[in-house]
Design an enzyme around this catalytic site. Structure first.
Site, PDB file in Angstrom:
ATOM      1  N   GLU A   1       0.655  -0.805   0.172  1.00 56.19           N
ATOM      2  CA  GLU A   1       0.322   0.379   0.205  1.00 56.19           C
ATOM      3  C   GLU A   1       0.734   1.215   0.012  1.00 56.19           C
ATOM      4  OE1 GLU A   1      -2.852   0.800  -0.305  1.00 56.19           O
ATOM      5  OE2 GLU A   1      -3.876  -1.256  -0.700  1.00 56.19           O
TER       6      GLU A   1
HETATM    7  C1  LIG Z   1       3.506  -9.777   0.747  1.00 61.04           C
HETATM    8  C2  LIG Z   1       2.386  -9.445   0.159  1.00 61.04           C
HETATM    9  C3  LIG Z   1       1.101  -8.669  -0.492  1.00 61.04           C
HETATM   10  C4  LIG Z   1       0.901  -7.900  -1.497  1.00 61.04           C
HETATM   11  N1  LIG Z   1      -0.053  -7.343  -2.239  1.00 61.04           N
HETATM   12  C5  LIG Z   1      -0.307  -6.729  -2.899  1.00 61.04           C
HETATM   13  C6  LIG Z   1      -1.698  -7.374  -3.788  1.00 61.04           C
HETATM   14  O1  LIG Z   1      -2.589  -7.346  -2.835  1.00 61.04           O
HETATM   15  N2  LIG Z   1      -2.180  -6.254  -4.225  1.00 61.04           N
HETATM   16  C7  LIG Z   1      -1.638  -5.500  -4.909  1.00 61.04           C
HETATM   17  O2  LIG Z   1      -1.717  -4.726  -5.967  1.00 61.04           O
HETATM   18  N3  LIG Z   1      -0.011  -5.620  -5.112  1.00 61.04           N
HETATM   19  C8  LIG Z   1       0.157  -6.080  -3.526  1.00 61.04           C
HETATM   20  N4  LIG Z   1       2.042  -6.590  -3.257  1.00 61.04           N
HETATM   21  C9  LIG Z   1       2.859  -5.669  -3.895  1.00 61.04           C
HETATM   22  C10 LIG Z   1       3.145  -3.866  -2.806  1.00 61.04           C
HETATM   23  O3  LIG Z   1       1.946  -3.598  -2.749  1.00 61.04           O
HETATM   24  C11 LIG Z   1       4.196  -3.431  -3.461  1.00 61.04           C
HETATM   25  O4  LIG Z   1       5.202  -4.432  -3.502  1.00 61.04           O
HETATM   26  C12 LIG Z   1       5.134  -2.359  -2.835  1.00 61.04           C
HETATM   27  O5  LIG Z   1       4.146  -1.323  -3.771  1.00 61.04           O
HETATM   28  C13 LIG Z   1       6.474  -2.047  -3.294  1.00 61.04           C
HETATM   29  O6  LIG Z   1       6.348  -2.332  -4.523  1.00 61.04           O
HETATM   30  P1  LIG Z   1       7.632  -2.982  -5.112  1.00 61.04           P
HETATM   31  O7  LIG Z   1       7.677  -4.086  -4.560  1.00 61.04           O
HETATM   32  O8  LIG Z   1       7.969  -2.799  -6.902  1.00 61.04           O
HETATM   33  O9  LIG Z   1       8.613  -1.774  -4.705  1.00 61.04           O
HETATM   34  P2  LIG Z   1       9.081  -0.725  -5.676  1.00 61.04           P
HETATM   35  O10 LIG Z   1       8.627  -0.071  -6.487  1.00 61.04           O
HETATM   36  O11 LIG Z   1      10.035  -1.242  -6.710  1.00 61.04           O
HETATM   37  O12 LIG Z   1      10.442   0.277  -4.997  1.00 61.04           O
HETATM   38  C14 LIG Z   1      11.858  -0.283  -3.967  1.00 61.04           C
HETATM   39  C15 LIG Z   1      12.221   0.519  -3.430  1.00 61.04           C
HETATM   40  O13 LIG Z   1      12.181   1.906  -4.036  1.00 61.04           O
HETATM   41  C16 LIG Z   1      11.567   2.509  -3.771  1.00 61.04           C
HETATM   42  N5  LIG Z   1      11.446   3.927  -4.492  1.00 61.04           N
HETATM   43  C17 LIG Z   1      10.621   3.572  -5.262  1.00 61.04           C
HETATM   44  N6  LIG Z   1      10.536   4.599  -6.239  1.00 61.04           N
HETATM   45  C18 LIG Z   1      10.965   5.435  -5.421  1.00 61.04           C
HETATM   46  C19 LIG Z   1      10.427   6.878  -5.419  1.00 61.04           C
HETATM   47  N7  LIG Z   1      10.122   7.379  -6.613  1.00 61.04           N
HETATM   48  N8  LIG Z   1      11.352   7.872  -4.987  1.00 61.04           N
HETATM   49  C20 LIG Z   1      11.667   7.303  -3.404  1.00 61.04           C
HETATM   50  N9  LIG Z   1      12.388   5.996  -3.627  1.00 61.04           N
HETATM   51  C21 LIG Z   1      11.580   4.725  -4.725  1.00 61.04           C
HETATM   52  C22 LIG Z   1       9.782   2.462  -2.427  1.00 61.04           C
HETATM   53  O14 LIG Z   1      10.295   2.918  -1.094  1.00 61.04           O
HETATM   54  C23 LIG Z   1      11.035   0.785  -1.772  1.00 61.04           C
HETATM   55  O15 LIG Z   1      11.863   1.582  -1.026  1.00 61.04           O
HETATM   56  C24 LIG Z   1       2.104  -7.000  -2.603  1.00 61.04           C
HETATM   57  C25 LIG Z   1       3.721  -7.003  -1.315  1.00 61.04           C
HETATM   58  C26 LIG Z   1       4.079  -7.944  -0.734  1.00 61.04           C
HETATM   59  C27 LIG Z   1       4.948  -8.322  -0.445  1.00 61.04           C
END
Ligand SMILES: Cc1cc2nc3c(=O)[nH]c(=O)nc-3n(C[C@H](O)[C@H](O)[C@H](O)COP(=O)(O)OP(=O)(O)OC[C@H]3O[C@@H](n4cnc5c(N)ncnc54)[C@H](O)[C@@H]3O)c2cc1C
Length: 606
Positions: free
Chosen positions: A441
């Site tokens: 989220e």
């Molecule tokens: C157990 C679990 C349940 C989940 N459930 C759902 C679900 O039901 N539905 C769904 O759609 N998703 C779900 N997710 C996905 C989750 O919402 C995402 O993993 C999360 O939003 C982060 O995205 P990412 O993993 O791609 O990380 P990334 O977007 O790749 O981010 C990696 C890091 O970079 C940082 N970062 C990225 N962009 C920026 C920026 N512009 N400025 C500063 N920092 C930045 C982030 O803060 C993070 O620390 C789930 C994930 C998990 C692990």
């Protein structure tokens, strides 16, 4: 073994004394049934269900995890039966629309219910939790046919819902979504793509699962402006809900993860799966945003739930575990040693946990009233005003409370010493389970950018000013203070709070000025700024709780110890937690140079 007792006295204190919920409910004809008697009965019944049915499945669910076999997911033993009890008890429909079979009670009561289920068993609570997200989306953006078909069954709980946003290449940056939606010419679309990390993406609790999916129409603009939202059922149905053939939606696998092991986190493949558009074309992300704030409050709640569960169990342990003697002399001379609760360091951890869970609960219940106001708004202006308030407080709640929930869970593990690291006691599970809350989220970093960038700098501080006015109103309200026989004692909360508000405004102006010459200051300061803001917001609620406690003590009230404990907890918060803002202020105002200057090639010499 972990234990849990629903904190009913604390909940009632907030509903009745601090936030005057029953006056708030009286504002809306639709909420006339939400009387103290009914709410008490709901609390008692919900507590029984959570303590007796959900808590016993918390550790067993973690040990067993979910099973994946040839595209099918089975939840741990007992989950399905507990879900059936949840449906039979009418819990899934509590705060949803009467028109579609709900009980029409206020959303804020749904939040209270979610706190209890989530504390007893967060992994289990995620299945109905995701459904609430889907229900809110369909309620706000669905057409009559979609509501009739999907909303009614989601409200009954016979089907559950998901939110399918994330893909392998993007979670934060949803502008990169590539899942496609091809129109079939009959009002339906063929959806093709793979979504990952989908909570409750597949399971055995219900016959059908309704996926809310972000996808791109042909020729849609690139980036976030070309994303639309679709409803895609796992099983196709008639308009009367009769299940038909499978809909080319398959579960490719489930994740083997750090925590919330009993919550299935699925890879979902859509291969020309048939769906319908929800909301306008290319406005999918905007539609998602309308309920994103509520979903984020749901995640903020996870921080409070973990803090509460960790606190309750640490407190029991700290009273029983004997180790050495108090520095001020033996407290229990007839025992071989004193219980660890006599030691200031252990007490500091316990008090920190206590003020996080009670302060966090207050922040959530305050916000839940705003959610009620949005759901009941009669005009667009009313809705917008409430939505602005919610938009400001939400990133603070989401990031601050999940970070503090994680801190509290870690204190819990620490209080148990080496036993905290052993699975049997359950404390390490709380640490593992809550850790995800700072990630999904929207990560803490993303919430922080939202707060400082969109909510403060882009509004020229308007939302901060509005919130500050409210807090200063509380501080200055002479009648409130002078009618209080404990005026002098209240001043030790009111003065630092007023000063903190003035500093908060000043720092945001200074950050805005600095950001004009160097945009990186926004990114380098944002998380510190958010945490700084969180401590001040929580201070506001601790001051309010102290105020209400003094007012109760001024009258002829039973359970006086409860109110005295509140005041002492507020003292701890103001002396031990609020001062954290000083170091945060220092780091957030520091030039980003030392963060940015080292060439990435020189960060390691491996
Ligand atoms: C157990 C679990 C349940 C989940 N459930 C759902 C679900 O039901 N539905 C769904 O759609 N998703 C779900 N997710 C996905 C989750 O919402 C995402 O993993 C999360 O939003 C982060 O995205 P990412 O993993 O791609 O990380 P990334 O977007 O790749 O981010 C990696 C890091 O970079 C940082 N970062 C990225 N962009 C920026 C920026 N512009 N400025 C500063 N920092 C930045 C982030 O803060 C993070 O620390 C789930 C994930 C998990 C692990």
């Amino acid at each position: 073994m972990l234990t849990y007792k629903a904190p009913i006295a604390d909940i009632k204190f907030l509903l009745e004394d601090v936030f005057n919920y029953y006056d708030h409910y009286k504002k809306y004809e639709e909420f006339e049934e939400a009387t103290p008697d009914l709410v008490d009965a709901i609390l008692q019944e919900c507590a029984k269900f959570c303590e007796n049915e959900l808590l016993p499945l918390y550790q067993s669910g973690d040990k067993e995890g979910c099973h994946y076999d040839n595209g099918k997911v089975t939840t741990p033993k007992g989950f399905k039966a507990a879900y059936q009890q949840y449906i039979d008890g009418g819990w899934s429909s509590l705060s949803h629309s009467l028109e579609y079979g709900g009980q029409g009670l206020p959303p804020s009561l749904g939040m209270v219910q979610s706190e209890l289920t989530g504390t007893a068993n967060w992994s289990w609570a995620m299945y109905p939790g995701l459904s609430h997200g889907a229900m809110n989306t369909i309620t706000t953006h669905g057409n009559d046919k979609q509501k009739e078909l999907y909303l009614t069954r989601l409200i009954q709980g016979t089907w559950t819902g998901t939110m399918c946003l994330t893909e392998a290449q993007c979670g934060t940056d949803l502008g990169q979504v590539t899942t496609k939606a091809e129109p079939n010419g009959d009002g339906t679309y063929n959806i093709t793509g793979t979504k990952i990390f989908i909570s409750a993406g597949d399971h055995d609790l219900t016959d059908n699962i309704i996926h809310i999916v972000l996808a791109r129409l042909p020729d849609a603009p690139k980036g976030t402006r070309g994303i639309s939202l679709f409803i895609v059922p796992k099983i196709k149905t008639d308009q009367d809900g009769t299940l038909g053939e499978a809909n080319n939606v398959t579960c490719g696998s489930i994740e083997d993860k750090m925590g919330i092991k009993a919550s299935a986190t699925a890879v979902i493949n859509f291969d020309n799966a048939v769906g319908t558009l929800i909301g306008p074309e290319n406005k999918g992300l905007e539609c998602m945003f309308t309920f994103m704030n509520t979903a984020r409050i749901g995640t903020a709640l996870q921080g409070v739930c973990a803090a509460e569960l960790a606190f309750q169990n640490s407190l029991i342990y700290a009273k029983e575990r004997l180790s050495m003697r108090s520095l001020t002399g033996k407290k229990y001379p007839d025992q071989v040693a004193d219980p660890i609760i006599v030691h200031p360091d252990v007490r500091k951890m316990l008090m920190t946990q206590k003020v996080i869970s009670e302060g966090g609960r207050a922040m959530i219940y305050y916000t839940a009233k705003i959610v009620d106001d949005i759901s009941m708004a009669k005009t667009e202006a009313e809705r917008q005003a409430a939505d602005d308030r919610l938009g400001f407080i939400t990133p603070i709640l989401k990031a601050f409370l999940t970070e503090l929930g994680t801190e509290s869970a870690n204190h819990g593990l620490q209080i148990f010493g080496g036993h905290g690291y052993i699975k049997e006691w359950g404390m390490e599970q709380i640490v593992r389970d809550v850790r995800i809350s700072t990630l999904y989220e929207g990560t803490t970093g993303i919430q922080a950018l939202d707060l400082l960038g969109r909510k403060i700098l882009m509004t020229r501080g308007k939302s901060l000013n509005d919130f500050s006015k409210e807090v200063l109103g509380f501080c200055k309200n002479k009648s409130l203070i002078s009618s209080n026989p404990h005026k002098r004692q209240m001043n030790r909360f009111i003065w630092p709070l007023g000063k903190a508000i003035a500093n908060w405004q000043q720092y945001s102006i200074r950050l805005a000025l600095k950001a004009k010459s160097n945009r990186d200051i926004v990114g380098s300061a944002s998380v510190d700024f958010l945490m700084y803001s969180g401590y001040i917001v929580m201070a506001y609620f601790w001051a309010q709780m102290a105020q209400s406690a003094y007012e109760k003590l001024a009258g002829d009230v039973e359970n006086r110890d409860f109110y005295r404990a509140k005041i002492k907890s507020a003292e701890f918060y103001f002396e031990r937690m609020l001062p954290r803002t000083k170091s945060l202020a220092k780091t957030m105002m520091t030039d980003p140079k030392s963060i940015m200057q080292l060439d990435q090639e020189l960060m390691s010499f491996l």
